[in-house]
Design a protein around this motif. Structure first.
Motif, short mmCIF file in Angstrom:
data_model
loop_
_atom_site.label_atom_id
_atom_site.label_comp_id
_atom_site.label_asym_id
_atom_site.label_seq_id
_atom_site.Cartn_x
_atom_site.Cartn_y
_atom_site.Cartn_z
N LEU A 207 0.81 -1.21 0.00
CA LEU A 207 0.00 0.00 0.00
C LEU A 207 0.85 1.26 0.00
O LEU A 207 0.30 2.37 -0.01
N VAL A 208 2.18 1.11 0.03
CA VAL A 208 3.05 2.29 0.01
C VAL A 208 2.80 3.12 -1.24
O VAL A 208 2.73 4.35 -1.19
N ALA A 209 2.63 2.44 -2.36
CA ALA A 209 2.36 3.16 -3.61
C ALA A 209 1.01 3.85 -3.57
O ALA A 209 0.83 4.92 -4.16
N VAL A 210 0.07 3.26 -2.84
CA VAL A 210 -1.27 3.84 -2.77
C VAL A 210 -1.25 5.18 -2.06
O VAL A 210 -2.04 6.07 -2.37
N ILE A 211 -0.34 5.35 -1.10
CA ILE A 211 -0.26 6.61 -0.35
C ILE A 211 0.03 7.77 -1.30
O ILE A 211 -0.61 8.83 -1.21
N ALA A 212 1.00 7.59 -2.19
CA ALA A 212 1.32 8.65 -3.15
C ALA A 212 0.13 8.97 -4.04
O ALA A 212 -0.19 10.13 -4.31
N LEU A 213 -0.57 7.92 -4.49
CA LEU A 213 -1.75 8.14 -5.32
C LEU A 213 -2.85 8.84 -4.53
O LEU A 213 -3.55 9.71 -5.06
N SER A 214 -2.99 8.49 -3.26
CA SER A 214 -4.08 9.01 -2.45
C SER A 214 -3.92 10.50 -2.16
O SER A 214 -4.92 11.23 -2.09
N VAL A 215 -2.68 10.96 -2.00
CA VAL A 215 -2.47 12.39 -1.72
C VAL A 215 -2.98 13.24 -2.88
O VAL A 215 -3.72 14.22 -2.69
N GLY A 216 -2.59 12.88 -4.09
CA GLY A 216 -3.07 13.62 -5.26
C GLY A 216 -4.58 13.54 -5.40
O GLY A 216 -5.24 14.54 -5.69
N GLN A 217 -5.14 12.35 -5.17
CA GLN A 217 -6.59 12.19 -5.26
C GLN A 217 -7.30 13.02 -4.20
O GLN A 217 -8.33 13.65 -4.47
N SER A 218 -6.76 13.05 -2.99
CA SER A 218 -7.39 13.81 -1.91
C SER A 218 -7.38 15.30 -2.20
O SER A 218 -8.35 16.01 -1.89
N ILE A 219 -6.31 15.79 -2.82
CA ILE A 219 -6.25 17.21 -3.17
C ILE A 219 -7.31 17.54 -4.22
O ILE A 219 -7.96 18.59 -4.16
#
Length: 287
Positions: A207-219
């Motif tokens: 899920l480490v890769a998901v964190i990077a994706l999630s930050v952009g999605q959350s913004i």
């Protein structure tokens, strides 16, 4: 002709190449990320003007050498406001990601590890939340709490958590049924030790890769709320607030909407690119 000959099978090497990021793409993503991090840490170094200074004589000026991104309806330099708004936007995105993954980890772990009835109840809760579109669920929460940076963080975090909860549940179940857990059980390790040292770490690592994706999605989601007037109040330079203010002048001064929108898209693409690179690296390391 046999069935195996009729159905083409994609080699594992070819499948793994789909997640490989081109070097130039990764370089551009890292350069963009470096700029955003610099804007987060030291916006006063990158900004060319005071982001709150009013200059009505130069209101709605098009982009020029004096004002790289133009000026808004109050004559404020848009580039400087974008730079200073990076801090609010990134902190909201990071905070929402932290809230989302915390909720997802708790729900996903209970759904995978608890008893039959408790796990079944939590799974139903996850499915109900997952049935709501992310933006709709976030809108409902912001409406109840009231517009603010905190409500953006909380609403986006809760809105994006169901999908991650299902993902974490699947990862934990996969790790729990793996060979190394069976070996640890055969060696007499306690249930708590197996969970701490084997199940949870191996379930979270992908899920480490998901964190990077999630930050952009959350913004993106937080900016959507701000665009609807449910975010940080003016005159904050948060990117969603800039979009909301610029839409009133979309025909007269389109740069007020286009440029902040492009900045949001740039960050989202950079985060996605870096996330895909991390995912490809993890897949390569597992082989």
């Amino acid at each position: 002709m046999t069935l195996q000959q009729k159905v083409p099978v994609t080699p594992p090497a070819a499948r793994s190449r789909k997640n490989v990021v081109a070097p130039w793409g990764l370089g551009a993503a890292l350069a963009a990320l470096l700029f955003f991090v610099a804007a987060l840490v030291a916006p006063q170094v990158l900004a060319t003007h005071d982001p709150y200074a009013l200059d009505l004589a130069n209101a709605l000026q098009a982009p020029s050498l004096a004002h790289w991104f133009g000026t808004d309806e109050s004559g404020r330099d848009l580039y400087s406001r974008v730079v200073w708004g990076t801090r609010d936007s990134l902190l909201i995105g990071i905070g929402a990601t932290a809230v989302s993954l915390t909720i997802a980890l708790i729900l996903g772990a209970i759904a995978a590890l608890a008893g039959k009835y408790v796990a079944g109840t939590v799974n139903r809760v996850i499915e109900v939340l997952f049935a709501f579109p992310t933006l709709l669920l976030a809108l409902l929460l912001v409406t109840v709490i009231g517009p603010s940076a905190f409500s953006q963080v909380f609403a986006v975090g809760v809105g994006t958590s169901p999908g991650y909860a299902r993902m974490i549940r699947g990862q934990i179940l996969s790790a729990k049924n793996s060979g190394y857990v069976e070996a640890a059980t055969a060696l007499g390790h306690s249930r708590g030790r197996i969970l701490r040292h084997h199940v949870i770490p191996n379930a979270i690592r992908p899920l480490v890769a998901v964190i990077a994706l999630s930050v952009g999605q959350s913004i993106v989601w937080a900016s959507s709320l701000a665009f609807l007037g449910l975010g940080v109040a003016p005159p904050s330079p948060e990117w969603g607030a800039l979009l909301d203010a610029g839409r009133l002048y979309i025909t007269q001064a389109p740069w007020l909407t286009v440029i902040p929108g492009l900045v949001i898209v740039t960050l989202a693409i950079a985060a996605t690119t870096i996330g895909k690179h991390i995912q490809a690296s993890l897949e390569k390391g597992e082989k």
